[in-house]
Design an enzyme around this catalytic site. Structure first.
Site, PDB file in Angstrom:
ATOM      1  N   LYS A   1       0.837  -1.198   0.000  1.00 52.47           N
ATOM      2  CA  LYS A   1       0.000   0.000   0.000  1.00 52.47           C
ATOM      3  C   LYS A   1       0.871   1.246   0.000  1.00 52.47           C
ATOM      4  O   LYS A   1       2.087   1.188   0.197  1.00 52.47           O
ATOM      5  CB  LYS A   1      -0.921   0.004   1.221  1.00 52.47           C
ATOM      6  CG  LYS A   1      -0.198   0.056   2.558  1.00 52.47           C
ATOM      7  CD  LYS A   1      -1.184   0.037   3.713  1.00 52.47           C
ATOM      8  CE  LYS A   1      -0.443   0.087   5.055  1.00 52.47           C
ATOM      9  NZ  LYS A   1      -1.374   0.130   6.199  1.00 52.47           N
TER      10      LYS A   1
ATOM     11  N   TYR B   1      14.540  31.878   4.652  1.00 53.12           N
ATOM     12  CA  TYR B   1      13.403  32.588   5.244  1.00 53.12           C
ATOM     13  C   TYR B   1      13.568  32.745   6.756  1.00 53.12           C
ATOM     14  O   TYR B   1      13.991  31.819   7.457  1.00 53.12           O
ATOM     15  CB  TYR B   1      12.104  31.827   4.982  1.00 53.12           C
ATOM     16  CG  TYR B   1      11.604  31.888   3.567  1.00 53.12           C
ATOM     17  CD1 TYR B   1      11.282  33.096   2.959  1.00 53.12           C
ATOM     18  CD2 TYR B   1      11.423  30.719   2.834  1.00 53.12           C
ATOM     19  CE1 TYR B   1      10.809  33.135   1.661  1.00 53.12           C
ATOM     20  CE2 TYR B   1      10.938  30.749   1.533  1.00 53.12           C
ATOM     21  CZ  TYR B   1      10.637  31.965   0.951  1.00 53.12           C
ATOM     22  OH  TYR B   1      10.166  32.004  -0.326  1.00 53.12           O
TER      23      TYR B   1
END
Length: 392
Positions: free
Chosen positions: A55, A281
């Site tokens: 999965k 940033y």
């Protein structure tokens, strides 16, 4: 398929189909096979088969190629999360049994039948919805999940017999399998896991008394198949261990696993910066000396998490280099001032081995306070996967 197309596919799988991109994932299929064979050795005494969990795009490794490789190793049963994953897998593994571990909507029932996908049934509502999708005269297989303490999907173990009595009135539904899932197999104190197994065995005994004997009984996930051999039953469900990751934090396993995934990027830019220069940033990092900064064209939009900012490391020329400043959407800054001879377009290893140094998914998870599953599953599909089988 033509010989020319076959050779092109082999080149793509070997990672030799031209220049590598700026950011890529390498998948080592030899290591996958090694891990699978270690798991198979564990099951020889019990005789349990293997239901391989693929999965989440095989935990980020690429479901079609991973499942195809395991199929050639003898795996004939796969577990996925949803119908959509199952239909995708059916295209590459047309002969395999496929079980969806998640729930489904009534409108999907006919698709389960059409593509021969086994659903998980957890309630009378699920049973009725699935049966409506089966044509008269047909019989289709399903698995019933017993909730023994995980408290997600599944019928509560104390209510299970009521559901099975209803199933006996639906002859078009064949209960091929019954399973449960352990919630705490990674805890040193195994009392709750033993309680779950006791609850599950109690249900199975009552089913036998009702002359209900499913072909497949399964409970053991990666860690449970290692720690609780009594729970091997008919099938075991390895997931994370197939991909070379240890699900038992801080504890050694009785065999060697080999990581299957590596994450790499080329240095797209280099710049020399003076002391006291703020980076990225928010100016969360400021240089303490004159150094050299490498810019990698990877960021949180690729799945390289913002949480690695000022915490993580990458490998350049076999040396650890700190991530400095905030990781941004498509760029990550790394201090390479201590690494001689770094050039633009050199390779940086964000996950994997370079020389004698290794950065593992387990280590990356510790930087974030999370689990290694989240690291590999979070590597975005926008990054190409290059498949290699060095031993073939």
């Amino acid at each position: 398929m033509s010989r020319r197309r076959n050779s092109a596919q082999r080149a793509a799988c070997s990672g030799q189909s031209g220049r590598k991109p700026f950011v890529w994932v390498e998948i080592n299929l030899d290591n996958l096979r090694h891990n699978f064979r270690q798991i198979r050795r564990l099951t020889r005494r019990s005789g349990a088969g293997i239901l391989a969990i693929v999965k989440a795009d095989a935990y980020g490794h690429g479901m079609s190629v991973i499942a195809g490789t395991l199929f050639r190793e003898g795996v004939r049963f796969f577990g996925v999360a949803s119908l959509e994953e199952a239909i995708h897998l059916r295209k590459s593994c047309p002969e395999a049994k496929i079980l969806t571990l998640g729930s489904f909507h009534a409108e999907q029932a006919t698709e389960y039948v059409r593509h021969q996908i086994r659903p998980t049934l957890s309630s009378p509502e699920d049973l009725a919805a699935f049966e409506r999708g089966i044509s008269p005269g047909k019989v289709c297989a399903a698995h019933v999940k017993i909730d023994t303490g995980m408290s997600r999907l599944g019928v509560w173990h104390g209510d299970a017999l009521g559901l099975f009595k209803k199933i006996q009135g639906h002859p078009r539904v064949e209960i091929e399998g019954v399973y449960t899932h352990f919630s705490s197999a990674d805890e040193k104190n195994d009392d709750f896991t033993k309680l779950q197994w006791y609850r599950f065995e109690t249900v199975l005994e009552k089913l036998r008394a009702m002359n209900i004997c499913p072909r497949f009984v399964h409970a053991a996930n990666s860690l449970a198949l290692t720690r609780f051999p009594a729970a091997h039953a008919d099938l075991v469900r390895p997931g994370i261990m197939l991909y070379g990751l240890n699900p038992w934090e801080g504890q050694a396993l009785p065999f060697l696993l080999k990581p299957v995934m590596s994450l790499k990027a080329r240095i797209s830019f280099l710049k020399d910066v003076p002391v006291d220069r703020p980076l990225s940033y928010g100016r969360t990092y400021q240089t303490s000396k004159t150094t050299r900064i490498a810019i990698l064209p990877i960021g949180y939009s690729h799945g390289y998490r913002a949480g690695f900012s000022n915490k993580g490391f990458v490998l350049v020329k076999g040396r650890r280099c700190p991530v400095v400043g905030r990781v941004t959407m498509d760029q990550t800054l790394v201090d390479v001032g201590h690494v001689p001879g770094v050039r633009r377009w050199d390779v940086a290893t964000l996950l994997g081995r370079d020389g004698r140094e290794t950065i593992s998914a387990e280590e990356m998870a510790r930087w974030l306070g999370t689990i290694p599953y989240e690291i590999v599953c979070g590597i975005h599909s926008r990054i190409p996967r290059l498949y290699a089988a060095p031993g073939t």
